[in-house]
Scaffold this active site. Structure first.
Site, PDB file in Angstrom:
ATOM      1  N   GLU A  97      40.360  34.445  15.842  1.00 59.45           N
ATOM      2  CA  GLU A  97      38.908  34.601  15.824  1.00 59.45           C
ATOM      3  C   GLU A  97      38.364  34.418  17.237  1.00 59.45           C
ATOM      4  OE1 GLU A  97      36.216  35.339  13.692  1.00 59.45           O
ATOM      5  OE2 GLU A  97      35.187  35.034  15.597  1.00 59.45           O
ATOM      6  N   HIS A 141      23.503  45.526   9.050  1.00 56.38           N
ATOM      7  CA  HIS A 141      24.516  45.941   8.075  1.00 56.38           C
ATOM      8  C   HIS A 141      25.401  47.076   8.579  1.00 56.38           C
ATOM      9  CE1 HIS A 141      21.593  44.496   4.632  1.00 56.38           C
ATOM     10  NE2 HIS A 141      22.073  43.505   5.341  1.00 56.38           N
ATOM     11  N   ASN A 181      22.469  44.709   0.285  1.00 54.11           N
ATOM     12  CA  ASN A 181      23.143  43.887   1.288  1.00 54.11           C
ATOM     13  C   ASN A 181      24.647  43.921   1.015  1.00 54.11           C
ATOM     14  OD1 ASN A 181      20.635  42.874   0.024  1.00 54.11           O
ATOM     15  ND2 ASN A 181      20.415  41.935   2.011  1.00 54.11           N
ATOM     16  N   GLY A 200      36.141  40.047   4.773  1.00 56.12           N
ATOM     17  CA  GLY A 200      37.412  40.697   4.454  1.00 56.12           C
ATOM     18  C   GLY A 200      38.590  39.844   4.897  1.00 56.12           C
ATOM     19  N   ASN A 237      23.930  35.057   8.456  1.00 58.86           N
ATOM     20  CA  ASN A 237      23.205  35.985   7.577  1.00 58.86           C
ATOM     21  C   ASN A 237      22.264  35.267   6.618  1.00 58.86           C
ATOM     22  OD1 ASN A 237      24.731  35.300   5.253  1.00 58.86           O
ATOM     23  ND2 ASN A 237      26.250  36.886   5.692  1.00 58.86           N
ATOM     24  N   PHE A 247      27.687  42.138   1.800  1.00 56.90           N
ATOM     25  CA  PHE A 247      28.881  41.286   1.865  1.00 56.90           C
ATOM     26  C   PHE A 247      29.582  41.081   0.530  1.00 56.90           C
ATOM     27  CE2 PHE A 247      25.951  37.366   2.061  1.00 56.90           C
ATOM     28  CZ  PHE A 247      26.381  36.784   0.865  1.00 56.90           C
ATOM     29  N   GLU A 295      14.078  43.757   0.926  1.00 55.85           N
ATOM     30  CA  GLU A 295      14.110  42.295   0.878  1.00 55.85           C
ATOM     31  C   GLU A 295      12.804  41.752   1.433  1.00 55.85           C
ATOM     32  OE1 GLU A 295      16.580  41.361  -0.552  1.00 55.85           O
ATOM     33  OE2 GLU A 295      18.267  42.671  -0.029  1.00 55.85           O
TER      34      GLU A 295
HETATM   35  P1  FAD Z   1      32.292  40.015   9.943  1.00 55.17           P
HETATM   36  O1  FAD Z   1      31.676  39.050   9.000  1.00 55.17           O
HETATM   37  O2  FAD Z   1      31.424  40.666  10.958  1.00 55.17           O
HETATM   38  O3  FAD Z   1      33.469  39.255  10.669  1.00 55.17           O
HETATM   39  C1  FAD Z   1      34.190  39.783  11.748  1.00 55.17           C
HETATM   40  C2  FAD Z   1      34.747  38.629  12.582  1.00 55.17           C
HETATM   41  O4  FAD Z   1      35.719  39.127  13.479  1.00 55.17           O
HETATM   42  C3  FAD Z   1      33.698  37.911  13.427  1.00 55.17           C
HETATM   43  O5  FAD Z   1      33.817  36.519  13.242  1.00 55.17           O
HETATM   44  C4  FAD Z   1      34.058  38.320  14.854  1.00 55.17           C
HETATM   45  O6  FAD Z   1      33.766  37.296  15.811  1.00 55.17           O
HETATM   46  C5  FAD Z   1      35.541  38.542  14.758  1.00 55.17           C
HETATM   47  N1  FAD Z   1      36.083  39.502  15.728  1.00 55.17           N
HETATM   48  C6  FAD Z   1      35.583  40.718  16.044  1.00 55.17           C
HETATM   49  N2  FAD Z   1      36.386  41.345  16.930  1.00 55.17           N
HETATM   50  C7  FAD Z   1      37.423  40.494  17.171  1.00 55.17           C
HETATM   51  C8  FAD Z   1      38.570  40.567  18.012  1.00 55.17           C
HETATM   52  N3  FAD Z   1      38.824  41.659  18.751  1.00 55.17           N
HETATM   53  N4  FAD Z   1      39.407  39.491  18.033  1.00 55.17           N
HETATM   54  C9  FAD Z   1      39.169  38.390  17.291  1.00 55.17           C
HETATM   55  N5  FAD Z   1      38.072  38.275  16.481  1.00 55.17           N
HETATM   56  C10 FAD Z   1      37.230  39.317  16.416  1.00 55.17           C
HETATM   57  N6  FAD Z   1      24.774  40.792   4.337  1.00 55.17           N
HETATM   58  C11 FAD Z   1      24.495  40.466   3.063  1.00 55.17           C
HETATM   59  O7  FAD Z   1      25.199  40.891   2.137  1.00 55.17           O
HETATM   60  N7  FAD Z   1      23.430  39.649   2.774  1.00 55.17           N
HETATM   61  C12 FAD Z   1      22.603  39.162   3.751  1.00 55.17           C
HETATM   62  O8  FAD Z   1      21.666  38.404   3.461  1.00 55.17           O
HETATM   63  C13 FAD Z   1      22.869  39.516   5.106  1.00 55.17           C
HETATM   64  N8  FAD Z   1      22.064  39.095   6.122  1.00 55.17           N
HETATM   65  C14 FAD Z   1      22.452  39.333   7.416  1.00 55.17           C
HETATM   66  C15 FAD Z   1      21.707  38.772   8.466  1.00 55.17           C
HETATM   67  C16 FAD Z   1      22.147  38.895   9.786  1.00 55.17           C
HETATM   68  C17 FAD Z   1      21.343  38.277  10.905  1.00 55.17           C
HETATM   69  C18 FAD Z   1      23.343  39.617  10.063  1.00 55.17           C
HETATM   70  C19 FAD Z   1      23.854  39.763  11.464  1.00 55.17           C
HETATM   71  C20 FAD Z   1      24.061  40.190   9.023  1.00 55.17           C
HETATM   72  C21 FAD Z   1      23.630  40.063   7.705  1.00 55.17           C
HETATM   73  N9  FAD Z   1      24.362  40.599   6.646  1.00 55.17           N
HETATM   74  C22 FAD Z   1      24.019  40.314   5.354  1.00 55.17           C
HETATM   75  C23 FAD Z   1      25.557  41.432   6.886  1.00 55.17           C
HETATM   76  C24 FAD Z   1      26.871  40.676   6.648  1.00 55.17           C
HETATM   77  O9  FAD Z   1      26.866  39.437   7.321  1.00 55.17           O
HETATM   78  C25 FAD Z   1      28.031  41.568   7.122  1.00 55.17           C
HETATM   79  O10 FAD Z   1      27.998  42.756   6.359  1.00 55.17           O
HETATM   80  C26 FAD Z   1      29.382  40.903   6.968  1.00 55.17           C
HETATM   81  O11 FAD Z   1      29.459  39.698   7.692  1.00 55.17           O
HETATM   82  C27 FAD Z   1      30.503  41.842   7.394  1.00 55.17           C
HETATM   83  O12 FAD Z   1      31.736  41.271   7.004  1.00 55.17           O
HETATM   84  P2  FAD Z   1      33.089  41.737   7.660  1.00 55.17           P
HETATM   85  O13 FAD Z   1      34.206  41.089   6.919  1.00 55.17           O
HETATM   86  O14 FAD Z   1      33.099  43.217   7.759  1.00 55.17           O
HETATM   87  O15 FAD Z   1      33.081  41.198   9.181  1.00 55.17           O
END
Ligand code: FAD
Length: 502
Positions: free
Chosen positions: A35, A441, A479, A16, A114, A481, A356
């Site tokens: 970050e 997730h 999934n 996002g 991921n 993302f 998966e």
């Molecule tokens: P995120 O990608 O979680 O990003 C949030 C960021 O904010 C992070 O970098 C964090 O460090 C930072 N942050 C948090 N709090 C703070 C703060 N207070 N100050 C500053 N920075 C902060 N999804 C799929 O669709 N396909 C897949 O194959 C898949 N496999 C996965 C495998 C694993 C091991 C994991 C952990 C997840 C997987 N996912 C997968 C899920 C997917 O990665 C997440 O749904 C996605 O990353 C969420 O996106 P987001 O934008 O909500 O936040």
């Protein structure tokens, strides 16, 4: 260190956040991204940026003395996890009672750790979970835009049939077929062309070198290779790393003041910072964004935040399980870390499951098939603020995982019965065949149309926005993302047009 000012601030650098920064930068809005994790671009002593799953070191996990891999043991032996030095590693496992949540830490968020599976949800599921969003427009404009921006690609089916590294997937497909279940290829952001060159021995191996949850050294188009360089290319984006936002308050002039703490990679505090902004976008992920807003409401910093903050959290029905195949069905000593196939049982109205077919890249033959099942569940948790620790604590009862276990069990019982095979009880701890106490997730906490308006504008606070997985009410059926990315594309387009460039 006095307060600095940036017209726009984006917290986090995940899906996002990255979309939001690119579109703000393209509109000419100077934007600071904050970050808490590191920028992963410097090789360690071994010449690689990331460590592998088979020999994890300090780079693997976020400030731990021992790794906490999803598979706890093998043959009940404690052979998987290793002692490590506490360090700002790339994967975190956040502990709550009955439900741990894995998240990525670093520039690129979850995209660094991921499996790269890039799945557009069934339109019917999407319309069910977010009825206020125009599904026509999403499938016509924003899902295609997200897939293009992420660099999603498909495996070559002819190569898949012959590649040793997908033997595990073909074995799982055959045992599903025997039980009457179909499979579907799963698009990915890992470059399948690169993987074929790994397989041919032409390039350094990454997916074929047991790399996934602690980062991929090659081949994967994580956000630091897609949206984020594009954002930086606008010339209007700055990324500040190792900087955790801890509080948000309102400024008298109408903007927001953030207090953040900057650390070094070993955790020593470098500086406490104050940053002012006019527009504030929260992309800290379901856990991070929910915690920041809950803390702001409960400490009185932003007292008018909605009671909906912290509600409607779900684990997307995640359940892991594993089966032992017969000895004449080896799953392969080299397994691609990037899944390419899923058991697609989403069309069953009674028990929809998307499972998966995951690798178990042990480096030796295991005859095991591992699965991440995404089941349909109506169970939701919520967060409570603990003033003593300043943390948002997830309330999730052990019974809330059981409908998902039953759903996965119905599917895999049938596969085992049809094939004469059994579950593995040695992998997840506590002699469990179903891992029901962690998820990959996390979704929800600041749900679209409830805690925010229909475009992620936080109710009660102008110029404050949520852009990440916390907008999605706990389940999306695949999934997540691609959905997070597409929704962020939709919302930021509207916000820039109506709020920022007005
Ligand atoms: P995120 O990608 O979680 O990003 C949030 C960021 O904010 C992070 O970098 C964090 O460090 C930072 N942050 C948090 N709090 C703070 C703060 N207070 N100050 C500053 N920075 C902060 N999804 C799929 O669709 N396909 C897949 O194959 C898949 N496999 C996965 C495998 C694993 C091991 C994991 C952990 C997840 C997987 N996912 C997968 C899920 C997917 O990665 C997440 O749904 C996605 O990353 C969420 O996106 P987001 O934008 O909500 O936040």
């Amino acid at each position: 260190d006095g307060a600095t000012f940036s017209p726009a601030v984006v917290v986090g650098t995940g899906y996002g956040a990255a979309v939001t920064a690119l579109r703000l930068g393209a509109a000419g809005v100077p934007t600071l991204m904050l970050e808490m994790g590191q920028l992963w671009d410097k090789p360690g002593p071994d010449g690689n940026v990331f460590c592998t799953m088979l020999s994890p070191d300090q780079r693997s996990m976020w400030f731990r003395t021992r790794t906490e891999a999803p598979l706890a043991t093998f043959l009940w032996l404690d052979v998987i996890n290793r002692d490590i030095t506490p360090y700002a590693g790339v994967l975190d496992r956040v502990h709550f009672p009955n439900m741990d949540v894995y998240v990525g830490r670093g520039v690129g968020g979850g995209s660094l750790v991921n499996g790269g599976m890039a799945v557009t949800p069934l339109r019917s599921s999407f319309a069910d979970i977010l009825p206020g969003v125009d599904a026509d427009e999403m499938y016509r404009v924003y899902f295609p835009r997200a897939n293009a921006g992420l660099g999603v690609n498909d495996v070559d089916p002819a190569w898949f049939e012959t590649a040793d590294c997908y033997r595990y997937a073909r074995v799982a497909r055959e045992s599903a077929r025997v039980a009457g279940y179909g499979t579907a290829f799963v698009p990915n952001v890992y470059d399948f062309g690169y993987m074929a060159r790994e397989d041919a021995g032409l390039v350094p191996k990454s997916a074929l070198n047991s790399e996934v949850i602690y980062g991929n050294n090659h081949g994967k188009r994580s956000l630091d290779r897609s949206y984020l360089p594009a954002a930086l290319g606008t010339g209007h984006i700055t990324i500040q790393t190792l900087t955790e936002v801890r509080s948000i308050e309102r400024q008298s002039g109408g903007g927001y003041l953030l207090r953040a703490r900057q650390i070094d990679p070993y955790g020593s505090v470098v500086a406490d910072r104050e940053i002012g902004c006019r527009y504030l976008f929260l992309g800290a992920g379901s856990l991070g964004t929910t915690e920041l807003l809950l803390r702001a409401r409960e400490t009185g910093a932003l007292p008018d935040l909605s009671p909906e903050i912290g509600q409607r959290w779900g684990n997307n029905g995640n359940i892991m399980t594993a089966r032992a195949n017969h000895v004449w069905q080896p799953t392969g000593t080299v397994q691609s870390g990037m899944p390419a196939l899923g058991i697609d049982h989403r069309a069953d109205p009674a028990n929809p499951v998307f499972a998966e077919i995951a690798p178990l890249p042990a480096g030796f033959e295991t005859w095991v098939n591992l699965y991440l099942a995404i089941t349909r569940t109506v169970e939701r948790g919520n967060f409570a603020y603990n003033p003593a620790t300043g943390r948002a604590e997830l309330r999730w009862g052990p019974e809330q995982s059981q409908p998902s276990v039953a759903s996965a069990k119905a599917l895999f019982d049938r596969i085992n019965a049809a094939n004469g095979t059994v579950y593995r009880y040695d992998l997840f701890g506590h002699n469990k065949a179903f891992a029901d106490d962690f998820c990959y997730h996390p979704l929800g906490g600041v749900v679209l149309g409830r805690a925010t308006d229909g475009y992620g504008r936080v109710r009660g606070y102008p110029n404050l926005y949520v852009t990440d997985g916390s907008l999605i009410p706990g389940w999306v059926g695949v999934n997540p993302f691609v959905t997070i990315t597409a929704l962020a594309e939709r919302n930021i387009e509207r916000v820039i047009a109506e709020d920022v460039l007005r």
